[in-house]
Design a protein around this motif. Structure first.
Motif, PDB file in Angstrom:
ATOM      1  N   SER A   8      45.886  -8.781  11.769  1.00 16.01           N
ATOM      2  CA  SER A   8      45.458  -9.648  12.861  1.00 16.01           C
ATOM      3  C   SER A   8      46.658 -10.409  13.431  1.00 16.01           C
ATOM      4  CB  SER A   8      44.422 -10.632  12.336  1.00 16.01           C
ATOM      5  OG  SER A   8      44.978 -11.365  11.262  1.00 16.01           O
ATOM      6  N   CYS A  22      37.528 -12.698   4.032  1.00 16.46           N
ATOM      7  CA  CYS A  22      38.773 -12.799   4.800  1.00 16.46           C
ATOM      8  C   CYS A  22      38.851 -14.218   5.320  1.00 16.46           C
ATOM      9  CB  CYS A  22      38.747 -11.824   5.976  1.00 16.46           C
ATOM     10  SG  CYS A  22      40.242 -11.903   6.988  1.00 16.46           S
ATOM     11  N   PHE A  73      34.559 -12.470  16.197  1.00 16.04           N
ATOM     12  CA  PHE A  73      33.790 -11.248  16.491  1.00 16.04           C
ATOM     13  C   PHE A  73      33.533 -10.418  15.238  1.00 16.04           C
ATOM     14  CE2 PHE A  73      38.308 -10.950  17.308  1.00 16.04           C
ATOM     15  CZ  PHE A  73      38.683 -10.017  16.349  1.00 16.04           C
ATOM     16  N   CYS A  74      34.014 -10.867  14.082  1.00 14.17           N
ATOM     17  CA  CYS A  74      34.022 -10.011  12.881  1.00 14.17           C
ATOM     18  C   CYS A  74      33.032 -10.495  11.830  1.00 14.17           C
ATOM     19  CB  CYS A  74      35.435  -9.971  12.305  1.00 14.17           C
ATOM     20  SG  CYS A  74      35.545  -9.048  10.764  1.00 14.17           S
ATOM     21  N   ILE A  78      40.839 -15.317   7.801  1.00 13.62           N
ATOM     22  CA  ILE A  78      41.383 -15.446   9.160  1.00 13.62           C
ATOM     23  C   ILE A  78      40.306 -15.949  10.141  1.00 13.62           C
ATOM     24  CG2 ILE A  78      42.581 -14.220  11.047  1.00 13.62           C
ATOM     25  CD1 ILE A  78      44.280 -14.374   8.519  1.00 13.62           C
ATOM     26  N   GLY A  79      39.067 -15.566   9.901  1.00 11.39           N
ATOM     27  CA  GLY A  79      37.961 -16.159  10.676  1.00 11.39           C
ATOM     28  C   GLY A  79      37.807 -15.701  12.116  1.00 11.39           C
ATOM     29  N   CYS A  80      38.098 -14.435  12.421  1.00 11.21           N
ATOM     30  CA  CYS A  80      37.905 -13.953  13.793  1.00 11.21           C
ATOM     31  C   CYS A  80      36.429 -14.069  14.178  1.00 11.21           C
ATOM     32  CB  CYS A  80      38.363 -12.503  13.914  1.00 11.21           C
ATOM     33  SG  CYS A  80      40.079 -12.314  13.416  1.00 11.21           S
ATOM     34  N   GLY A 122      38.974  -7.688   5.028  1.00 10.24           N
ATOM     35  CA  GLY A 122      40.171  -8.434   4.640  1.00 10.24           C
ATOM     36  C   GLY A 122      41.368  -8.237   5.545  1.00 10.24           C
ATOM     37  N   ALA A 174      34.217 -12.099   8.506  1.00 12.27           N
ATOM     38  CA  ALA A 174      34.603 -13.517   8.551  1.00 12.27           C
ATOM     39  C   ALA A 174      33.439 -14.432   8.207  1.00 12.27           C
ATOM     40  CB  ALA A 174      35.133 -13.856   9.940  1.00 12.27           C
TER      41      ALA A 174
HETATM   42 FE1  SF4 Z   1      39.745 -10.743   8.901  1.00 10.72          FE
HETATM   43 FE2  SF4 Z   1      40.438  -8.616  10.408  1.00 10.72          FE
HETATM   44 FE3  SF4 Z   1      37.878  -9.538  10.361  1.00 10.72          FE
HETATM   45 FE4  SF4 Z   1      39.802 -10.957  11.542  1.00 10.72          FE
HETATM   46  S1  SF4 Z   1      39.080  -8.921  12.153  1.00 10.72           S
HETATM   47  S2  SF4 Z   1      38.217 -11.773  10.154  1.00 10.72           S
HETATM   48  S3  SF4 Z   1      41.535 -10.577  10.207  1.00 10.72           S
HETATM   49  S4  SF4 Z   1      38.995  -8.650   8.661  1.00 10.72           S
END
Ligand code: SF4
Ligand code: SAH
Length: 368
Positions: free
Chosen positions: A221, A134, A140-141, A136-138, A187, A144
């Motif tokens: 997101s 993914c 906490f995830c 987006i690079g959050c 994703g 990412a």
């Molecule tokens: Fe991607 Fe969703 Fe994880 Fe953010 S929380 S990195 S948008 S999968």
């Protein structure tokens, strides 16, 4: 059920190359309309044939053209020359102590991805992936942290559900089945918009798996321009990962907030074409000491004024090396109480399947 055997490395690389070079059209990635049009134009066959092929793929779960026994041998041979049946290989099924199951898949080119089956009282919810990685690079995830490999095709998204039905034993009298689908796996679904919309149309088709739009939720997101488009294209439920109560806080955890800020996101939610009696789900990952105070909850109440929504609090699920911690249950309850006092419906998503790395934000294709 019997599991596919692991492919030895040399053969795997040969099959990877073959998969990448296979330019034949993918029958499983087409909606029924697309399939019928293709069958007519390419093969000069009737719409009825298109429907038949669609049923083979999405109801009878045929994984090769050869299995479509009510098509003539001649037609099958012609089909095999120009088309293939895309999808995934099921590599492994892991079951957690609480009954949550993680399905581990492999693409034709050798990438791995996951899907999670979560049993609840009267339903089984499947959490499907839409991308490998993914971008987006959050912060906490865990997803990412893996490299963004690619978008999944519609066939690869749909096949996660078809395999799950197979694993659950649909077709037998006592068989369980997937009742709800959430696009909350690996994703960002709206970053793979076209394939995700196709997969939704395929899964909702009455000649296919026939899911009601009420039982499918797409989580984003906050890819703002695609939110309105989704609402007009398919009437599924929308979930939005707000995860913060003001901009600087949100930007520090979800970098996409620099592109579309909270005001723009909330405006998109207000404008979302919600069918009657439905509500948007606002997801809020709770990070200890970051966004979990009563003051945050009060700001959230203000932000959401006029948005028809319910709030889903998700206490952070830790992973090795994560820069955050889970708040105490008391902090989560106190936060929820502020929202409830303001008349919001609040649910707390205590995690499931943590012991097999299947909880929210713990999906990484089993690479860590
Ligand atoms: Fe991607 Fe969703 Fe994880 Fe953010 S929380 S990195 S948008 S999968
Ligand atoms: N990309 C989409 C859908 C997949 S993530 C999205 O971000 O909405 C599904 C949900 O899991 C999101 O609400 C996300 O904020 C949450 N999540 C991600 N990592 C998490 C973690 N480590 N603990 C708890 N929730 C997490």
């Amino acid at each position: 059920m019997s599991q596919p055997l692991p492919i030895p490395p040399l053969l795997a690389s040969v099959s990877d190359v073959a998969a990448e070079l296979d330019s034949r059209v993918d029958l499983k990635s087409m909606t029924r309309e697309e399939l019928s049009a293709w069958v007519r134009e390419e093969l000069g066959e009737s719409r009825f044939r298109g429907d038949q092929i669609f049923q083979w793929l999405h109801q009878k779960r045929a994984r090769e053209v050869g299995a479509m026994t009510n098509l003539s041998k001649k037609l099958r041979t012609r089909l095999e020359g120009t088309a293939r049946v895309g999808g995934l290989a099921l590599e492994d099924v892991k079951t957690a102590a609480d009954g949550t199951r993680k399905l581990l898949f492999r693409t034709a080119a050798g990438d791995r991805l996951e899907s999670v089956l979560i049993p609840m009282e009267d339903r089984i919810t499947q959490c499907v992936s839409s991308q490998i990685g993914c971008k987006i690079g959050c912060r906490f995830c865990l997803t990412a942290r893996m490299p963004m490999r690619r978008n999944l095709s519609a066939a690869e998204i749909v096949d996660q559900v078809l395999w799950a039905q197979e694993v659950l034993g649909t077709g037998t009298d006592e068989g369980e089945r997937v009742t709800n689908i959430v696009y909350m796996g690996m994703g960002e679904p709206l970053d793979n918009y076209d394939n995700v919309v196709k997969s939704l149309r395929i899964l909702m088709d009455e000649h296919g798996a026939n899911f009601s739009s009420r039982r499918i939720t797409v989580s984003t997101s906050g890819v703002v321009p695609k939110i309105a488009r989704l609402g007009h294209d398919v009437p599924v439920n929308l979930a939005v990962s707000l995860n913060a109560s003001y901009d600087a806080q949100r930007t520090s955890v979800i970098p996409i907030n620099k592109v579309w800020d909270i005001d723009q996101l909330v405006a998109a939610l207000r404008a979302f074409p919600l069918p009657p009696r439905r509500r948007i789900t606002v997801e809020y990952v709770m990070l200890a000491g970051v966004n979990d105070t009563r003051e945050d909850a009060r700001r959230l109440v203000k932000l959401l004024t006029g948005v028809r929504c319910k709030v889903n609090l998700i206490p952070f699920n830790p992973w090795p090396g994560a820069p955050y911690a889970r708040p105490t249950n008391d902090a989560v309850e106190a936060f929820g109480a502020v929202l409830k006092d303001a008349d919001y419906t609040v649910t707390i998503r205590y995690s499931k399947g943590e012991d097999i790395g299947a909880a929210c934000g713990q999906l990484d294709g089993d690479q860590v």
